[in-house]
Design a protein around this motif. Structure first.
Motif, short mmCIF file in Angstrom:
data_model
loop_
_atom_site.label_atom_id
_atom_site.label_comp_id
_atom_site.label_asym_id
_atom_site.label_seq_id
_atom_site.Cartn_x
_atom_site.Cartn_y
_atom_site.Cartn_z
N ASP A 83 39.35 53.57 39.94
CA ASP A 83 38.00 53.30 39.45
C ASP A 83 38.01 53.00 37.96
OD1 ASP A 83 37.12 53.76 42.00
OD2 ASP A 83 36.42 55.80 41.61
N SER A 84 38.76 53.78 37.22
CA SER A 84 38.84 53.59 35.77
C SER A 84 39.49 52.26 35.42
CB SER A 84 39.63 54.74 35.14
OG SER A 84 39.81 54.52 33.77
N ILE A 85 40.54 51.90 36.15
CA ILE A 85 41.22 50.62 35.90
C ILE A 85 40.29 49.47 36.24
CG2 ILE A 85 43.09 49.13 36.73
CD1 ILE A 85 44.78 51.68 37.03
N ALA A 86 39.62 49.57 37.37
CA ALA A 86 38.72 48.49 37.80
C ALA A 86 37.53 48.35 36.85
CB ALA A 86 38.23 48.76 39.22
N LYS A 87 37.05 49.47 36.36
CA LYS A 87 35.89 49.44 35.48
C LYS A 87 36.23 48.87 34.10
CE LYS A 87 33.44 53.08 36.10
NZ LYS A 87 32.95 54.44 36.02
N ASN A 88 37.36 49.27 33.55
CA ASN A 88 37.66 48.92 32.16
C ASN A 88 38.58 47.70 32.00
OD1 ASN A 88 36.20 51.18 31.40
ND2 ASN A 88 37.99 52.49 31.42
N ASN A 89 39.47 47.47 32.97
CA ASN A 89 40.52 46.48 32.73
C ASN A 89 40.66 45.45 33.84
OD1 ASN A 89 41.64 47.86 30.31
ND2 ASN A 89 42.02 49.48 31.79
N TRP A 90 39.68 45.30 34.69
CA TRP A 90 39.82 44.43 35.84
C TRP A 90 40.09 42.98 35.44
CZ3 TRP A 90 41.27 43.96 40.47
CH2 TRP A 90 40.92 42.87 41.24
N LEU A 91 39.35 42.46 34.52
CA LEU A 91 39.49 41.05 34.13
C LEU A 91 40.85 40.78 33.48
CD1 LEU A 91 37.94 38.43 34.20
CD2 LEU A 91 37.06 38.95 31.94
N LYS A 92 41.27 41.70 32.62
CA LYS A 92 42.57 41.54 31.96
C LYS A 92 43.70 41.59 32.98
CE LYS A 92 41.01 43.77 27.74
NZ LYS A 92 41.10 44.97 26.93
N LEU A 93 43.59 42.51 33.93
CA LEU A 93 44.63 42.61 34.97
C LEU A 93 44.65 41.36 35.85
CD1 LEU A 93 44.33 46.34 36.05
CD2 LEU A 93 46.35 45.24 35.13
#
Length: 195
Positions: free
Chosen positions: A173-183
């Motif tokens: 959830d934290s990764i998807a919320k904060n870094n989804w576009l960069k990933l």
């Protein structure tokens, strides 16, 4: 007369005793008998000393993760990995776990493949709660590894990302919320797809 007495006393000091066959040599005047034996003695303060020495060794190994020698970095990661359950037991763990995760995150982009492998193994040992607390720091280095010039580092970055996502749902959830576009952009670069 006084000088004769002093000379006699000095001469006595240097007289070698004559030993007789079959008799033991006389023991010196400052002899201490050490023939006794004891059982182990446990002092309550010993556990504090062990904890302190472990803390010193841990700090030394955390600092060795930045060593110029790949072998030293790998050995320090192995030490931390083997002693991580012990670290969690001690009350000193919080500040050191933060330091460990920060140091090991930097090794995601290490040039040596064995160091990256040991970093991955250490991430497997670290519990999901600590990974979730430091998720943004880890993802920052994963993103750097995903766009790295070395192909092996790029491939290893996805392994660590997979571990991070599969370990804890809250991390996802934290990764998807904060870094989804960069990933997503980094995955496009990895797959050679145009943006």
């Amino acid at each position: 007369m006084g000088s004769k007495r002093k000379k006699a006393q000095k001469a006595k000091d240097f007289v070698k005793p004559k030993l007789k066959v079959g008799k033991l040599k006389p023991k010196p005047t400052n002899y201490t008998d050490t023939s006794f034996s004891t059982r182990s003695i446990r002092l309550p303060s010993q556990s504090a000393l062990v904890e302190k020495s472990f803390e010193v060794e841990l700090v030394r190994n955390i600092s060795l993760t930045h060593h110029f020698s790949a072998q030293k970095r790998k050995d320090s990661l192995v030490f931390i990995q083997n002693n991580f359950p012990r670290l969690v037991k001690f009350s000193i763990n919080q500040k050191y776990i933060q330091q460990i995760i920060a140091s090991v995150s930097k090794l995601i982009i290490d040039n040596d493949s064995l160091v990256r492998k040991e970093a991955f193994c250490l991430f497997e040992v670290i519990s999901a709660v600590y990974l979730q607390l430091n998720c943004n720091t880890i993802v920052l280095y994963i993103l750097t590894a995903m766009t790295h010039i070395d192909l092996q580092i790029r491939n290893d970055s996805t392994k660590i990302l997979n571990l991070l996502i599969s370990k804890q749902k809250n991390c996802l959830d934290s990764i998807a919320k904060n870094n989804w576009l960069k990933l997503l952009k980094s995955f496009f670069i990895l797959l050679n797809w145009p943006l």
